[in-house]
Design an enzyme around this catalytic site. Structure first.
Site, short mmCIF file in Angstrom:
data_model
loop_
_atom_site.label_atom_id
_atom_site.label_comp_id
_atom_site.label_asym_id
_atom_site.label_seq_id
_atom_site.Cartn_x
_atom_site.Cartn_y
_atom_site.Cartn_z
CB SER A 194 -4.59 1.08 3.79
OG SER A 194 -3.69 0.84 2.45
CE LYS B 59 -4.64 1.72 -0.56
NZ LYS B 59 -3.80 0.48 -0.62
CB SER C 291 -0.88 -0.02 1.24
OG SER C 291 -2.03 -0.75 0.86
#
Length: 403
Positions: free
Chosen positions: A158, A103, A100
């Site tokens: 997330s 991101k 993640s």
């Protein structure tokens, strides 16, 4: 013989040039002021290719603290966020699954293209392709959400569901991935290959400790990115009206334990974000920043091999402590700054050399030195220089932070 200030400056420059290649030049003209000694040389700049070599890279000065000896991450990096100087690193350009932390690049790419305010009604199609086992913030199709809440779902929970919705608003999954790839290259991040914008494990998707630090540094320069990344918790709408106003909310919490101090992980003093991640393929990953004494440090840690689920925080903490203690005691081993753009090709004739140019015209003859390099070494040659006119830039399986 009395020499003008411009002549004395020229002689001084010649002396400094000679000293720079190991040849001593002393003017012998009567009345000439002795050349000033050259200033002490600054540390040589790092080799731009250094961080591409495997292993640990550090250039300590006298009194520099030792690096932590218990860092097990496959790759890590410590950098000064202000200057972009990399203070130390291990396998900084090694391509690894980012989970993640990808991101961060998604937000850097999509935030500028989407409205910062307003609402959006989520559709079934937008949620259809969310990967199995993904971390979610809990979006429902048919419900209207404020765009700011969608971003909170990305940064705090997330949430891959929030990423899918925002990517669709940005033009679609494929277009967003392509834009992320282009954004990475613009920032000088060349290790990153984007397949899945939410960080979900995908064949060929990689980033690096270096690139993630580049993304984190760029994010801190965006006020909205920095604000979302620093949120420890927030209310999230459980139900909304047509205007996106919630009738009730539930709390969401940032999955970065250094920021929240949850699960027995002590909150790091001065922490300001940025993003953590986990997938079964990537292991635990983290890019984070902290500010102390007017200085901001960035640390990236990718896939610790020892210590369990929270080792990524322990190792980031140790590297952050080291980085603050090493201020002014190490020379940089690299830079997060993008390489300078290539200079435009010159089409006209080369410029005339201005070796003897000066703001004031030179009169008479000036004695100087020219250094000639040859196979046998360098020699100082004195000759007459006649007057010249002066020239005027997750997770394949669920986990606490599944990408």
């Amino acid at each position: 013989m009395i020499l003008s200030p411009s002549v004395r400056r020229l002689l001084s420059r010649a002396a400094a040039l000679a000293a720079g290649v190991g040849v001593v030049f002393t003017p012998s003209l009567a009345g000439a002021a002795p050349a000033e000694p050259a200033p002490p040389r600054a540390a040589a700049p790092p080799d731009p290719a250094l961080l591409h070599r495997p292993g640990v890279h550090l250039r300590p000065r006298e009194g520099a603290p030792a690096l932590p000896d218990d860092i097990s991450a496959l790759s890590w990096l410590v950098a000064d966020a202000g200057s972009g100087e990399v203070l130390a690193a291990h396998d900084a350009h090694r391509g690894l699954p980012p989970a993640s932390t990808m991101k961060t690049l998604f937000a850097l790419t999509a935030l500028p293209h989407l409205p910062r305010t307003g609402t959006h009604t989520v559709t079934d199609a937008e949620l259809a392709e969310v990967g199995e086992g993904s971390s979610l913030v809990g979006l429902d199709a048919g419900r209207t959400y404020r765009i700011a809440d969608l971003w909170k779902g990305v940064f705090l929970s997330s949430g891959n569901d929030a990423v899918h919705v925002l990517a669709d608003m940005n033009g679609g999954w494929t277009q967003t991935a392509a834009e992320m790839q282009a954004k990475a290259r613009t920032l000088g991040a060349r290790d990153t290959h984007v397949v899945s914008p939410d960080g979900y494990d995908a064949d060929g998707q990689v980033s690096s400790a270096y690139d993630l630090a580049v993304f984190g540094r760029a994010g801190l320069a965006d006020p909205d990115f920095a604000r979302y990344a620093a949120l420890a918790d927030a209310p999230f709408p459980g139900d909304t009206d047509a205007e996106g106003r919630p009738s009730w909310t539930y709390g969401i919490e940032n999955t970065n334990r250094l920021l929240t101090g949850e699960d027995g992980v002590e909150r790091y003093p001065g922490i300001i974000g940025i993003k953590n991640g986990y997938t079964s393929g990537a292991g635990f990953t983290l890019v984070t920043a902290a500010r102390r004494g007017g200085r901001t440090l960035l640390v990236t840690v990718m896939n610790p091999q020892q210590g369990g689920a929270f080792a990524v925080y322990d190792e980031a903490r140790a590297l952050m402590d080291w980085g603050f203690a090493a201020a002014g005691r190490v020379d940089p081993v690299g830079s997060l700054q993008p390489p300078p753009a290539a200079a435009p090709t010159r089409t006209g004739p080369p410029p005339v050399a201005a070796a003897a140019s000066s703001a004031e015209p030179l009169t008479g003859y000036v004695w100087s030195a020219v250094l000639l390099a040859g196979a046998g070494g360098a020699a100082a040659v004195v000759y007459r220089l006649r007057r010249r006119p002066p020239h005027r830039e997750p997770g394949s399986h669920a986990g606490p932070d599944a990408g």
